[in-house]
Scaffold this motif. Structure first.
Motif, PDB file in Angstrom:
ATOM      1  N   GLY A   1       0.807  -1.218   0.000  1.00  0.00           N
ATOM      2  CA  GLY A   1       0.000   0.000   0.000  1.00  0.00           C
ATOM      3  C   GLY A   1       0.834   1.259   0.000  1.00  0.00           C
ATOM      4  N   GLY A   2       2.023   1.176  -0.596  1.00  0.00           N
ATOM      5  CA  GLY A   2       2.898   2.344  -0.676  1.00  0.00           C
ATOM      6  C   GLY A   2       3.676   2.631   0.593  1.00  0.00           C
ATOM      7  N   LYS A   3       3.550   1.779   1.612  1.00  0.00           N
ATOM      8  CA  LYS A   3       4.233   2.016   2.880  1.00  0.00           C
ATOM      9  C   LYS A   3       5.105   0.815   3.245  1.00  0.00           C
ATOM     10  CE  LYS A   3       0.395   4.794   4.723  1.00  0.00           C
ATOM     11  NZ  LYS A   3      -0.604   4.915   5.811  1.00  0.00           N
ATOM     12  N   PRO A   4       6.294   1.073   3.783  1.00  0.00           N
ATOM     13  CA  PRO A   4       7.122  -0.051   4.243  1.00  0.00           C
ATOM     14  C   PRO A   4       6.381  -0.828   5.330  1.00  0.00           C
ATOM     15  CG  PRO A   4       8.404   1.961   4.124  1.00  0.00           C
ATOM     16  CD  PRO A   4       6.972   2.370   3.950  1.00  0.00           C
ATOM     17  N   PHE A   5       6.278  -2.120   5.143  1.00  0.00           N
ATOM     18  CA  PHE A   5       5.579  -2.962   6.118  1.00  0.00           C
ATOM     19  C   PHE A   5       6.564  -3.605   7.089  1.00  0.00           C
ATOM     20  CE2 PHE A   5       3.980  -7.178   7.392  1.00  0.00           C
ATOM     21  CZ  PHE A   5       2.808  -6.798   8.044  1.00  0.00           C
ATOM     22  N   ARG A   6       7.703  -4.086   6.554  1.00  0.00           N
ATOM     23  CA  ARG A   6       8.671  -4.766   7.403  1.00  0.00           C
ATOM     24  C   ARG A   6      10.011  -4.794   6.684  1.00  0.00           C
ATOM     25  NH1 ARG A   6       6.599 -10.342   9.499  1.00  0.00           N
ATOM     26  NH2 ARG A   6       5.432  -8.927  10.860  1.00  0.00           N
ATOM     27  N   VAL A   7      11.100  -4.674   7.448  1.00  0.00           N
ATOM     28  CA  VAL A   7      12.433  -4.827   6.893  1.00  0.00           C
ATOM     29  C   VAL A   7      12.830  -6.285   7.039  1.00  0.00           C
ATOM     30  CG1 VAL A   7      14.852  -4.167   7.070  1.00  0.00           C
ATOM     31  CG2 VAL A   7      13.057  -2.445   7.397  1.00  0.00           C
ATOM     32  N   LEU A   8      13.322  -6.869   5.942  1.00  0.00           N
ATOM     33  CA  LEU A   8      13.573  -8.299   5.871  1.00  0.00           C
ATOM     34  C   LEU A   8      15.051  -8.586   5.635  1.00  0.00           C
ATOM     35  CD1 LEU A   8      10.612  -9.086   3.465  1.00  0.00           C
ATOM     36  CD2 LEU A   8      10.634  -9.453   5.941  1.00  0.00           C
ATOM     37  N   THR A   9      15.523  -9.672   6.211  1.00  0.00           N
ATOM     38  CA  THR A   9      16.891 -10.123   5.981  1.00  0.00           C
ATOM     39  C   THR A   9      16.926 -11.047   4.768  1.00  0.00           C
ATOM     40  OG1 THR A   9      16.654 -12.065   7.385  1.00  0.00           O
ATOM     41  CG2 THR A   9      17.330 -10.007   8.459  1.00  0.00           C
ATOM     42  N   PRO A  10      18.105 -11.263   4.173  1.00  0.00           N
ATOM     43  CA  PRO A  10      18.197 -12.139   3.002  1.00  0.00           C
ATOM     44  C   PRO A  10      17.743 -13.569   3.250  1.00  0.00           C
ATOM     45  CG  PRO A  10      20.159 -10.775   3.166  1.00  0.00           C
ATOM     46  CD  PRO A  10      19.385 -10.561   4.436  1.00  0.00           C
ATOM     47  N   ALA A  11      17.725 -14.027   4.495  1.00  0.00           N
ATOM     48  CA  ALA A  11      17.295 -15.401   4.776  1.00  0.00           C
ATOM     49  C   ALA A  11      15.848 -15.648   4.363  1.00  0.00           C
ATOM     50  CB  ALA A  11      17.461 -15.714   6.259  1.00  0.00           C
TER      51      ALA A  11
END
Length: 335
Positions: A48-58
């Motif tokens: 929805g145009g907003k960052p939801f979560r920062v994710l690691t490469p795993a």
């Protein structure tokens, strides 16, 4: 991987993934997800145009995942979509496209390490007829089942509209993983959004479980394997109350077709409860053979060293057997 076959493998049944990229969202729902990769190797999933979560490469990188699994003592991991991506609130066509992309991405990850990874996919359950047809594709991809939210955009999981889905999943020997999602009561938990996940998720799982029990799903589909995440949330703790209602008979007792606690012993429950006393209570109430190891990997809230945690309460061999039983896998797939 363990070389000693006598050592029961640690099978993590509750772990999530997010693909590295998504198809372009042009012409689709504004909630279509996208990934913004960063210089540090992490990525933000944007909804929805907003960052939801920062994710690691795993989340998407198989070697990175395998390295973390080894560090956590996990022999086999069962990947399922990050719950927000289930998208039960999308228009059906968009949901169908996202589901098929997610399932293909999941199958590709498993193919890269089939001795370490298994998978549970997703279908567009807001269109039950279409979702039912897609179960054959889930089976053909080698996935073990599907993940469902604790409700489908407000529709209870015990609603009759899902009966054909459950019947077909049972016929195809596919399991169901029930994960809390968009829980009730968020308006009464103001503040940081994490409060809803911490406090309301277990309550929503209990609502989902009560709905399934009231509809008699475990009794009507006895070969359908269902896991309630996070130890079933609050369900184990309210089962005596549900049993009391059933025991009264008459209109109250008719709410449940059988004793609720007896039906609840046909569900599986993961060990993501963080506290050994809590896990012991769930096992005593519902059966050691219904408990599987889970971690909620690779998110911040994950249970660290999930195998050691669960094996500190329950026999490691029982945990491994329960996981294989839930997944419908033979013993040789354990490790």
């Amino acid at each position: 991987m363990r070389e000693e076959t006598a050592v029961p493998p640690v099978i993590d049944t509750h772990a999530h993934f997010v693909p590295a990229y998504f198809p372009a969202g042009s012409g689709r729902t504004p909630l279509w997800p996208a990934m913004e990769h960063r210089a540090d190797g992490q990525a933000a999933i944007v909804i929805g145009g907003k960052p939801f979560r920062v994710l690691t490469p795993a989340n998407w990188d198989v070697p990175a995942r395998l390295a973390e699994m080894t560090a956590q003592g996990i022999d086999r991991q069962v990947l399922s979509p990050m719950p927000e991506l289930l998208s039960h609130w999308f228009p059906a066509d968009d949901a169908d496209d996202l589901c098929r992309y997610m399932n293909d991405s999941l199958a590709a990850m498993i193919a890269a390490a089939p001795d370490r990874l298994s998978g549970i996919g997703m279908v567009p359950v807001q269109d039950p007829a279409r979702a039912t047809r897609r179960l054959a594709e889930i089976k053909a991809l080698g996935l073990r089942g599907i993940e469902l939210g604790s409700h489908v955009d407000g529709v209870a999981l015990g609603d009759p509209r899902f009966d054909e889905l459950y019947a077909t999943a049972e016929d195809l020997d596919l399991c169901l993983m029930i994960h809390p999602l968009h829980p009730a009561g968020k308006d009464r938990l103001p503040g940081h959004p994490a409060l809803a996940a911490a406090a309301a998720f277990p309550l929503d799982t209990a609502l989902a479980g009560a709905s399934l029990l009231s509809a008699g799903i475990p009794a009507r589909f006895p070969r359908l394997r269902i896991m309630l995440c996070h130890g079933g949330g609050a369900l184990p703790w309210i089962l005596p109350r549900l049993d009391r209602v059933w025991s009264l008979g008459g209109p109250l007792g008719a709410v449940f077709p059988e004793r609720p606690s007896a039906m609840a012993r046909r569900f599986f429950y993961d060990s993501v409860v963080y506290d050994p006393v809590t896990l012991r209570y769930i096992a005593d109430a519902l059966g050691e053979d219904r408990i599987v190891i889970g971690s909620d990997f690779p998110f911040v809230i994950q249970q660290d060293q999930p195998g050691d945690f669960a094996a500190g309460v329950l026999p490691a061999a029982a945990l491994s057997r329960a996981a294989l039983a839930f997944l419908g896998l033979p013993a040789e797939h354990g490790g």
